[in-house]
Write a protein that holds these residues in place. Structure first.
Motif, short mmCIF file in Angstrom:
data_model
loop_
_atom_site.label_atom_id
_atom_site.label_comp_id
_atom_site.label_asym_id
_atom_site.label_seq_id
_atom_site.Cartn_x
_atom_site.Cartn_y
_atom_site.Cartn_z
N ILE A 29 -10.85 2.13 5.01
CA ILE A 29 -11.15 3.23 4.38
C ILE A 29 -9.95 3.29 3.12
O ILE A 29 -10.15 3.78 2.17
CB ILE A 29 -11.05 4.60 5.46
CG1 ILE A 29 -12.18 4.70 6.33
CG2 ILE A 29 -10.87 5.84 4.39
CD1 ILE A 29 -12.09 5.75 7.21
N ILE A 30 -8.85 2.92 3.64
CA ILE A 30 -7.73 2.36 2.54
C ILE A 30 -7.21 1.16 2.59
O ILE A 30 -7.64 0.32 3.18
CB ILE A 30 -6.57 3.44 2.96
CG1 ILE A 30 -6.06 3.19 4.19
CG2 ILE A 30 -6.90 4.87 2.82
CD1 ILE A 30 -4.63 3.81 4.23
N THR A 31 -6.68 0.65 1.26
CA THR A 31 -5.89 -0.54 1.34
C THR A 31 -4.56 -0.43 0.99
O THR A 31 -4.16 0.59 0.67
CB THR A 31 -6.26 -1.45 0.40
OG1 THR A 31 -6.64 -0.87 -0.67
CG2 THR A 31 -7.93 -2.13 0.62
N GLU B 11 -4.14 3.11 -1.05
CA GLU B 11 -4.91 3.80 -2.10
C GLU B 11 -6.43 3.51 -1.25
O GLU B 11 -6.56 2.78 -0.40
CB GLU B 11 -5.08 3.01 -3.31
CG GLU B 11 -5.69 1.67 -3.52
CD GLU B 11 -5.72 1.03 -4.65
OE1 GLU B 11 -5.58 1.59 -5.62
OE2 GLU B 11 -6.30 -0.18 -4.74
N ILE B 12 -7.29 4.45 -1.70
CA ILE B 12 -8.51 4.61 -1.16
C ILE B 12 -9.27 3.24 -1.48
O ILE B 12 -9.24 3.00 -2.71
CB ILE B 12 -9.16 5.73 -1.34
CG1 ILE B 12 -8.48 7.01 -0.73
CG2 ILE B 12 -10.73 5.76 -0.78
CD1 ILE B 12 -9.17 8.45 -0.68
N VAL B 13 -9.93 2.73 -0.70
CA VAL B 13 -10.87 1.81 -1.02
C VAL B 13 -11.87 1.99 -2.21
O VAL B 13 -12.50 3.02 -1.97
CB VAL B 13 -11.75 0.97 0.13
CG1 VAL B 13 -12.68 -0.09 -0.22
CG2 VAL B 13 -10.51 0.58 1.37
N LEU C 8 -6.35 2.04 7.71
CA LEU C 8 -6.36 0.72 7.24
C LEU C 8 -7.38 -0.12 7.84
O LEU C 8 -8.22 -0.95 7.58
CB LEU C 8 -5.01 0.01 7.31
CG LEU C 8 -3.92 0.26 6.30
CD1 LEU C 8 -2.65 -0.19 6.62
CD2 LEU C 8 -4.61 -0.40 4.99
N GLU C 9 -7.18 0.00 9.37
CA GLU C 9 -8.04 -0.89 10.19
C GLU C 9 -9.55 -0.45 10.05
O GLU C 9 -10.27 -1.66 10.06
CB GLU C 9 -7.94 -0.04 11.52
CG GLU C 9 -7.28 -1.16 12.75
CD GLU C 9 -7.03 -0.11 13.69
OE1 GLU C 9 -5.84 -0.07 14.18
OE2 GLU C 9 -8.10 0.26 14.64
#
Lengths: 136, 136
Positions: free
Chosen positions: B65-67, B78-80, B61-62
């Motif tokens: 890469i994902i949200t 989920e993946i960005v 998240l940081e």
DNA sequence: CTAATTGCAAATTGTTTGCATATTC
DNA sequence: GAATATGCAAACAATTTGCAATTAG
């Protein structure tokens, strides 16, 4: 203006001081988390237990008296009112009710009939944006 | 097509089997909760611990890469990817990516410049709506 | 008086942390 | 080899449940 005790009776719920207080707090506070509700009520109700708040929020949700906002991982509740959206300031965390323009609403309804739309706008609120001395 | 190991290196994260597996699972699953990720991975990684998943999701998240989706109280990840919105079926719970029409997007961006919009549409998906024998 | 509600304590579930071991680069 | 990541167990936090005592209608 909605009378909280009538609202409860209408939905078949008994009117208790705790319930009224929870609703009153939500009405004043707008969008509050469970912890926030608890904090605010602790002053007038030192005996009020978190369990009671949890139980009541579930009931109130079930009966459609309040709604739950999914603001990332911080659950917030608010009393049901006319449809509206929310603006969340990414800096100060403030949540504000906003109303989308009629055109947008219409377009959304056209595209997704018979559905409920939840729109969250994340940005920097005017106050945070405007302040010269960065708050943080 | 994005190579997961490169994605990790780019963001300064070491490439571990666990990480790849988590990303791979998200890529395949679309929107998954922590528990779902854990379940899916348990087969190939009986040793994988929940703590590792938590730690990795935070990192991912940081690094953007994902949200995280705030679907009421069930956190999903989920993946960005390119901007999109979500449709949640109130019957079967399925989450689908949807794309708002350019006009709506434009109007939203006009009204709320420099902001990020998250739009959730709650309704009944075609499958649930169409099925004669009510599923539930 | 009856049914619903409260609030406590205990149980359950979800998330985080510390640390020794193992892995990546 | 140094820095990072893993996975366990323990700590911590959030939520739910059971139940006896209390309260609303």
């Amino acid at each position: 203006m909605l009378l909280l005790r009538e609202l409860l009776r209408e939905k078949g719920l008994k009117v208790t001081p705790q319930r009224l207080a929870i609703l009153q707090t939500l009405k004043e506070g707008g969008h509050l988390s469970i912890e926030e509700i608890y904090q605010k009520l602790y002053a007038q109700f030192p005996s009020l237990s978190l369990a009671t708040i949890y139980k009541n929020l579930h009931l109130l949700l079930e009966r459609g008296i309040i709604t739950e906002l999914a603001i990332h991982n911080r659950h917030k509740f608010e009393i049901v009112k006319e449809p509206h959206s929310h603006f969340i300031c990414e800096k100060c965390g403030k949540i504000e009710d906003i109303h989308l323009s009629p055109e947008i609403c219409e377009k959304l309804n056209q595209k997704f009939p018979d559905s409920r739309q939840e729109v969250y706008i994340y940005g920097i609120c005017p106050r945070c944006r405007g302040e010269k001395g960065e708050k943080e």
